[in-house]
Write an enzyme that holds these catalytic residues in place. Structure first.
Site, PDB file in Angstrom:
ATOM      1  N   ASN A   1       0.866  -1.168   0.000  1.00  5.86           N
ATOM      2  CA  ASN A   1       0.000   0.000   0.000  1.00  5.86           C
ATOM      3  C   ASN A   1       0.907   1.223   0.000  1.00  5.86           C
ATOM      4  OD1 ASN A   1      -1.897   1.979   0.390  1.00  5.86           O
ATOM      5  ND2 ASN A   1      -2.355   1.436   2.523  1.00  5.86           N
TER       6      ASN A   1
ATOM      7  N   LYS B   1       0.109   4.249  -0.389  1.00  6.95           N
ATOM      8  CA  LYS B   1      -0.547   5.454   0.147  1.00  6.95           C
ATOM      9  C   LYS B   1      -0.287   6.632  -0.797  1.00  6.95           C
ATOM     10  CE  LYS B   1      -0.096   3.363   4.639  1.00  6.95           C
ATOM     11  NZ  LYS B   1      -0.069   3.500   6.087  1.00  6.95           N
TER      12      LYS B   1
ATOM     13  N   HIS C   1      -9.498   1.390   4.635  1.00 12.19           N
ATOM     14  CA  HIS C   1      -8.238   1.628   5.344  1.00 12.19           C
ATOM     15  C   HIS C   1      -8.481   2.625   6.480  1.00 12.19           C
ATOM     16  CE1 HIS C   1      -4.170   2.798   6.300  1.00 12.19           C
ATOM     17  NE2 HIS C   1      -3.791   1.665   5.733  1.00 12.19           N
TER      18      HIS C   1
ATOM     19  N   GLU D   1      -6.832   5.027   7.548  1.00 14.32           N
ATOM     20  CA  GLU D   1      -6.562   6.437   7.231  1.00 14.32           C
ATOM     21  C   GLU D   1      -7.766   7.061   6.522  1.00 14.32           C
ATOM     22  OE1 GLU D   1      -2.832   5.701   5.290  1.00 14.32           O
ATOM     23  OE2 GLU D   1      -1.981   5.133   7.224  1.00 14.32           O
TER      24      GLU D   1
ATOM     25  N   GLU E   1      -5.609  -4.593  10.462  1.00 14.28           N
ATOM     26  CA  GLU E   1      -4.538  -3.624  10.689  1.00 14.28           C
ATOM     27  C   GLU E   1      -4.815  -2.834  11.969  1.00 14.28           C
ATOM     28  OE1 GLU E   1      -2.534  -2.562   6.709  1.00 14.28           O
ATOM     29  OE2 GLU E   1      -4.277  -1.287   6.903  1.00 14.28           O
TER      30      GLU E   1
ATOM     31  N   GLY F   1       2.441   2.375  10.672  1.00 16.23           N
ATOM     32  CA  GLY F   1       3.419   3.447  10.495  1.00 16.23           C
ATOM     33  C   GLY F   1       4.119   3.855  11.774  1.00 16.23           C
TER      34      GLY F   1
ATOM     35  N   SER G   1       3.261  -2.076  10.259  1.00 14.66           N
ATOM     36  CA  SER G   1       4.719  -2.166  10.432  1.00 14.66           C
ATOM     37  C   SER G   1       5.286  -3.552  10.115  1.00 14.66           C
ATOM     38  CB  SER G   1       5.108  -1.733  11.850  1.00 14.66           C
ATOM     39  OG  SER G   1       4.723  -0.390  12.078  1.00 14.66           O
TER      40      SER G   1
END
Ligand code: PGA
Length: 249
Positions: free
Chosen positions: A10, A12, A94, A96, A166, A172, A212
């Site tokens: 991904n 992003k 996701h 985010e 996730e 991250g 991660s």
């Protein structure tokens, strides 16, 4: 689709189009084990150029799509536009996008329906924030995300769904869920799929871990009984690291 080993990147909002194509070409030069499905999630404007590169054995995914087929939705991209281009996968839900674009379970249900109707395979993301993990209510939290967006699907539609767990506190941050924490949640999800759909659906659905993932931890995480691979952010932007991850099954 039967359960598979999947390494999904991904990117992003990273890389220009030419950088993305370079990255794809570099990865295309590395060898991919035949039992691993490799997918790269790239920004919309990269997709056409990446498909043109015609790298065998690497699928290209969009990172989002709209929930309507067409219409007055300035700046949006519909699932049909993606399939028409030749895209086969889309990442939905996701964390985010849930956080910054206010996508909730109800909207995501519509996006899943629209994506499947257009013929896309969906990588559906779920995962709890840190405060929920601290309260130890992560199973109920993730269970609600899945039931509100996926439980209405038919067994046939579920064949085109990949789930990515996730935990938000691991994305991250450099902090990874322990292999046991990942396994516990994946087993919970698989069990839920068996109860909501049937045992066969549960056995055949690929469930990825994200947060991660890197070469140093991929093998141990992917080695868990209910972990079928990873959705990889940062490490998918480095050819050597992502190639190592692809070889970690
Ligand atoms: P990360 O991102 O690997 O950089 O933690 C994972 C993701 O958000 O999919």
């Amino acid at each position: 689709m039967a359960r598979r080993n999947i390494a999904a990147g991904n990117w992003k909002m990273n890389t220009t189009v030419s950088e993305g194509v370079d990255l794809l070409n570099a990865l295309g030069k590395t060898e991919t084990p035949s039992d691993v499905t490799v997918i790269l999630g790239a920004p919309y404007i990269h997709l056409h150029a990446m498909l043109q590169a015609e790298i065998k054995d690497i699928y290209i995914a969009a990172q989002n799509c709209h929930h309507k087929e067409k219409g007055a939705y300035t700046g949006e991209v519909s699932p049909t536009m993606l399939t028409d281009l030749g895209i086969q996968y889309v990442i939905l839900g996701h964390s985010e996008r849930r956080a910054y674009n206010h996508e909730d379970n109800t909207l995501l249900k519509e996006k899943v329906d629209a994506a499947l109707a257009a013929g896309l395979n969906v990588i559906f993301c779920c995962g709890e924030p840190l405060e929920i993990r601290k309260e130890n209510t992560q199973n109920a939290y993730v269970g609600t995300q899945l039931s509100e967006s996926l439980s209405h699907l038919t067994v046939d539609q579920m064949k085109n769904i990949v789930i990515a767990y996730e935990p938000i506190w691991a994305i991250g941050t450099g902090e990874t869920a322990s292999p046991e924490q990942a396994q516990d949640m994946h087993a919970y999800i698989r069990n839920m799929l068996a109860e909501t759909f049937d045992k066969e659906t549960a056995e055949n659905t690929s469930i990825l871990y994200g947060g991660s993932v890197k070469p140093a931890n991929a093998k141990e995480i992917f080695g868990q009984a209910d972990v079928d691979g990873g959705l990889v952010g940062g490490a998918s932007l480095k050819t050597d690291d992502f190639s190592d991850i692809i070889h970690s099954f």
